[in-house]
Design an enzyme around this catalytic site. Structure first.
Site, PDB file in Angstrom:
ATOM      1  N   HIS A 169       5.897  -1.079  -6.620  1.00  0.00           N
ATOM      2  CA  HIS A 169       6.434  -1.431  -7.941  1.00  0.00           C
ATOM      3  C   HIS A 169       6.905  -0.205  -8.705  1.00  0.00           C
ATOM      4  CE1 HIS A 169       2.169  -0.908  -9.573  1.00  0.00           C
ATOM      5  NE2 HIS A 169       2.886  -0.254 -10.469  1.00  0.00           N
ATOM      6  N   ASP A 175       2.064  -3.603  -1.944  1.00  0.00           N
ATOM      7  CA  ASP A 175       2.461  -2.769  -3.080  1.00  0.00           C
ATOM      8  C   ASP A 175       2.378  -1.279  -2.755  1.00  0.00           C
ATOM      9  OD1 ASP A 175       3.407  -1.995  -5.498  1.00  0.00           O
ATOM     10  OD2 ASP A 175       1.797  -2.870  -6.696  1.00  0.00           O
ATOM     11  N   SER A 184       0.285   4.408 -12.032  1.00  0.00           N
ATOM     12  CA  SER A 184       0.525   3.687 -10.781  1.00  0.00           C
ATOM     13  C   SER A 184       1.063   4.617  -9.703  1.00  0.00           C
ATOM     14  CB  SER A 184       1.538   2.556 -11.005  1.00  0.00           C
ATOM     15  OG  SER A 184       1.005   1.570 -11.840  1.00  0.00           O
TER      16      SER A 184
END
Length: 359
Positions: free
Chosen positions: A98, A129, A212
């Site tokens: 992402h 992911d 992230s």
């Protein structure tokens, strides 16, 4: 990865869980009375031990940060930014899928002060992911991360989260491992992949927008996970403090090694039923199962006799009410496992033993 309403380019990728935050009252106790300054005191023998232990822990933190931070980079796309870890000496950098989104070219900034570096996508694997990008040129001083062992991660271990929260590169937060073995489903809102990820590490270390793809690190300077999600509190409409999730390093290694070697994931290790489904609601809009919209030809469900319009209600002993609950139940199995599957056909309950395939 989209821009946020607050102007920050990496949005929070939240997992919506039924988490209720307990708001307590904190009393601030002053160190003196009636404005009088406290008299200086000297540490006695009883205080020397705790103070020494505190100093040693602080030195441990500083050593870990010095060891690992050069391996953590900031990744910038045209639409946002996140973090990554230097995976090998060939310039491969692992991050979240992402974070890269649909981008193919990136600017990567390391803490070594080498300035922005150009990088290109190797491959992305939204199902877990994870993604790998590669630097066009590897600068001097770029340090490869030391990867740990997921099987040795235990609840209570002290961890540090490193990355670029809110675009603040080379930031570090501290916490503990709160739980292991969590199966977590991402939201697709805000650029999330909608992936269901097994065996995630839950941590109290703050995970904010931009963290992230970074590093969750133990006190041995080993990366034990990739920070990916922060839980959201439906009551507050915001992230739930102290509940973050990191993809375990064992998963990171398996996926990254395949991408680097083959340019794609050839062995996901993820079980699949071989269907396209949708959540079925009853007359009161309550989810009651997963309706089969399509079956993969020769796939697990078709081979077991499950057809389009059947409604799956149980996998093994686990009740299935939504497509998310089905994905989470499948995450507990391996390809080739046999599982008793309960479903409805024309209102009648049936069962079939399904030999699971692979995503």
């Amino acid at each position: 990865m989209d821009g946020s309403r607050n102007g920050i380019r990496d949005r929070v990728h939240r997992l919506v869980l039924p988490v209720i935050a307990a708001l307590g009252t904190v009393a601030l106790l002053g160190g003196c009375t009636n404005g009088a300054s406290p008299s200086p005191t000297r540490a006695g023998p009883a205080e020397a031990g705790p103070r020494r232990a505190t100093n040693e822990l602080q030195e441990d933190y500083q050593k870990v940060i010095k060891d690992v931070l050069p391996s953590v980079v900031q990744i910038e796309t045209a639409s946002g930014l996140g973090s990554g870890i230097v995976y090998d000496d060939k310039g491969h950098v692992v991050t979240n899928a992402h974070v890269v989104g649909r981008a193919r070219d990136f600017k990567v900034t390391a803490s070594t002060g080498s300035g922005a570096l150009k990088a290109k996508l190797v491959a992305t694997y939204p199902e877990q992911d994870l993604a790998v990008v590669r630097l066009d040129q590897v600068p001097a001083g770029l340090k490869t991360a030391k990867l740990g062992d997921s099987s040795k991660v235990e609840v209570g271990h002290i961890v540090l989260a490193m990355g670029s929260p809110l675009g603040l590169s080379s930031s570090v937060t501290q916490g503990i491992v709160s739980a292991v073995g969590r199966t977590v489903s991402e939201s697709q809102e805000g650029g999330g992949t909608g992936a269901t990820i097994a065996n995630m590490v839950q941590t109290s270390a703050a995970i904010n927008p931009g963290n992230s793809g970074g590093a969750l690190v133990n006190l041995d300077s080993e990366v034990i996970g990739v920070p990916t999600l922060a839980a959201a509190d439906p009551e507050l409409g915001d992230t739930a403090p102290g509940i973050g999730f990191a993809i375990p390093v064992s998963t990171v290694k398996r996926i990254a090694d395949q991408i680097i070697k083959d340019g794609r994931v050839t062995d996901s290790g993820r079980a699949a039923l071989g269907i396209t489904g949708r959540t079925l609601l009853d007359d009161t809009f309550t989810p009651v199962g997963v309706a089969v919209v399509e079956t993969v030809e020769g796939g697990a469900a078709e081979e077991a006799g499950i057809r389009v319009q059947d409604v799956i209600t149980k996998l093994g002993d686990t009740g299935i009410t939504t497509i998310t609950s089905l994905a989470e139940a499948l995450a507990a199995y391996q390809p080739g496992d046999k599982v008793r599957t309960t479903y409805l056909r024309d209102g009648s309950e049936r069962t079939a033993e399904v030999t699971l395939g692979e995503i």
